[in-house]
Motif scaffolding. Structure first.
Motif, PDB file in Angstrom:
ATOM      1  N   UNK A 141      27.387   9.277 -88.376  1.00  0.00           N
ATOM      2  CA  UNK A 141      27.832   9.752 -87.075  1.00  0.00           C
ATOM      3  C   UNK A 141      26.684  10.546 -86.459  1.00  0.00           C
ATOM      4  N   UNK A 142      26.347  10.226 -85.211  1.00  0.00           N
ATOM      5  CA  UNK A 142      25.295  10.952 -84.495  1.00  0.00           C
ATOM      6  C   UNK A 142      25.936  11.632 -83.294  1.00  0.00           C
ATOM      7  N   UNK A 143      25.689  12.939 -83.176  1.00  0.00           N
ATOM      8  CA  UNK A 143      26.162  13.717 -82.036  1.00  0.00           C
ATOM      9  C   UNK A 143      24.953  14.384 -81.417  1.00  0.00           C
ATOM     10  N   UNK A 144      24.850  14.354 -80.097  1.00  0.00           N
ATOM     11  CA  UNK A 144      23.724  15.014 -79.442  1.00  0.00           C
ATOM     12  C   UNK A 144      23.997  15.192 -77.960  1.00  0.00           C
ATOM     13  N   UNK A 145      23.131  15.965 -77.357  1.00  0.00           N
ATOM     14  CA  UNK A 145      23.064  16.037 -75.900  1.00  0.00           C
ATOM     15  C   UNK A 145      21.943  15.093 -75.492  1.00  0.00           C
ATOM     16  N   UNK A 146      21.984  14.598 -74.264  1.00  0.00           N
ATOM     17  CA  UNK A 146      20.932  13.695 -73.808  1.00  0.00           C
ATOM     18  C   UNK A 146      20.644  13.919 -72.329  1.00  0.00           C
ATOM     19  N   UNK A 147      19.464  13.530 -71.931  1.00  0.00           N
ATOM     20  CA  UNK A 147      19.050  13.512 -70.530  1.00  0.00           C
ATOM     21  C   UNK A 147      18.276  12.224 -70.328  1.00  0.00           C
ATOM     22  N   UNK A 148      18.773  11.343 -69.456  1.00  0.00           N
ATOM     23  CA  UNK A 148      18.135  10.057 -69.199  1.00  0.00           C
ATOM     24  C   UNK A 148      17.657   9.989 -67.759  1.00  0.00           C
ATOM     25  N   UNK A 149      16.520   9.345 -67.571  1.00  0.00           N
ATOM     26  CA  UNK A 149      15.985   9.096 -66.236  1.00  0.00           C
ATOM     27  C   UNK A 149      15.685   7.613 -66.108  1.00  0.00           C
ATOM     28  N   UNK A 150      16.195   7.006 -65.063  1.00  0.00           N
ATOM     29  CA  UNK A 150      15.909   5.616 -64.738  1.00  0.00           C
ATOM     30  C   UNK A 150      14.904   5.641 -63.599  1.00  0.00           C
ATOM     31  N   UNK A 151      13.795   4.918 -63.796  1.00  0.00           N
ATOM     32  CA  UNK A 151      12.752   4.849 -62.776  1.00  0.00           C
ATOM     33  C   UNK A 151      12.483   3.393 -62.435  1.00  0.00           C
ATOM     34  N   UNK A 152      12.549   3.106 -61.150  1.00  0.00           N
ATOM     35  CA  UNK A 152      12.197   1.776 -60.670  1.00  0.00           C
ATOM     36  C   UNK A 152      10.800   1.813 -60.089  1.00  0.00           C
ATOM     37  N   UNK A 153      10.469   0.765 -59.405  1.00  0.00           N
ATOM     38  CA  UNK A 153       9.166   0.709 -58.764  1.00  0.00           C
ATOM     39  C   UNK A 153       9.114   1.727 -57.631  1.00  0.00           C
TER      40      UNK A 153
END
Length: 170
Positions: free
Chosen positions: A121-133
């Motif tokens: 089991x993996x528990x965490x906080x996350x921050x994702x960034x999607x970058x296009x052109x």
């Protein structure tokens, strides 16, 4: 007797994950793991999580779909709703992002718990960034919980959930 829509090992994995999520935490010895085995599982899953993050930020974000289990028991939830019922649905969503899209994700407060041989089991906080052109970018974050199973090709996500913080009154 009615047959189950998924293999019994998947049912056992789901039960263990549910128990762990509800706070029924048992020590490594009580689930048949020595502390050395549990530590090895934690290290191995940590490496898989690193590879997952690195592959996801590459030029083909859909390549990360190899980390999602093809098991019929696969489920992934977002913000309290079932979002994907198969790895194929995840792959299609990632492919739908289009070429040139990059996804970078940073994890923090990572907690990896070895539940049983081949199950974590993996528990965490996350921050994702999607970058296009160009200047196009979108960031979001929250909490993530994933159940990882060790399959023939390595560690794979069997089930997961991400949620974003909700601003309440006050």
């Amino acid at each position: 007797m009615r047959s189950l829509p998924f293999p019994q090992p998947a049912l056992a994995a789901a039960c263990l994950a549910l128990c762990a999520g509800l706070g029924c935490r048992a020590g490594a010895d009580s689930v048949g793991l020595s502390e050395a085995h549990a530590a090895a599982i934690r290290d191995s899953v940590s490496s898989a999580l690193d590879a997952f993050r690195e592959l996801g930020s590459g030029p083909d974000p859909a390549a990360v779909a190899v980390f999602y289990s093809e098991s019929p028991a696969f489920r992934f939830y977002e913000n309290g709703a079932l979002r994907y019922e198969s790895a194929a649905e995840v792959r299609a969503a990632l492919e739908g992002l289009g070429s040139g899209m990059r996804i970078t994700t940073d994890y923090s407060d990572i907690d990896i718990e070895a539940l049983a041989p081949g199950l974590a089991l993996v528990r965490s906080l996350f921050e994702s960034t999607l970058r296009g052109e160009g200047e196009l970018a979108f960031s979001y974050g929250g909490a993530m919980t994933t159940v990882w199973v060790h399959e023939a090709a390595g560690w794979r996500i069997l089930s997961g959930h991400t949620s974003a913080p909700v601003n309440g009154p006050g």
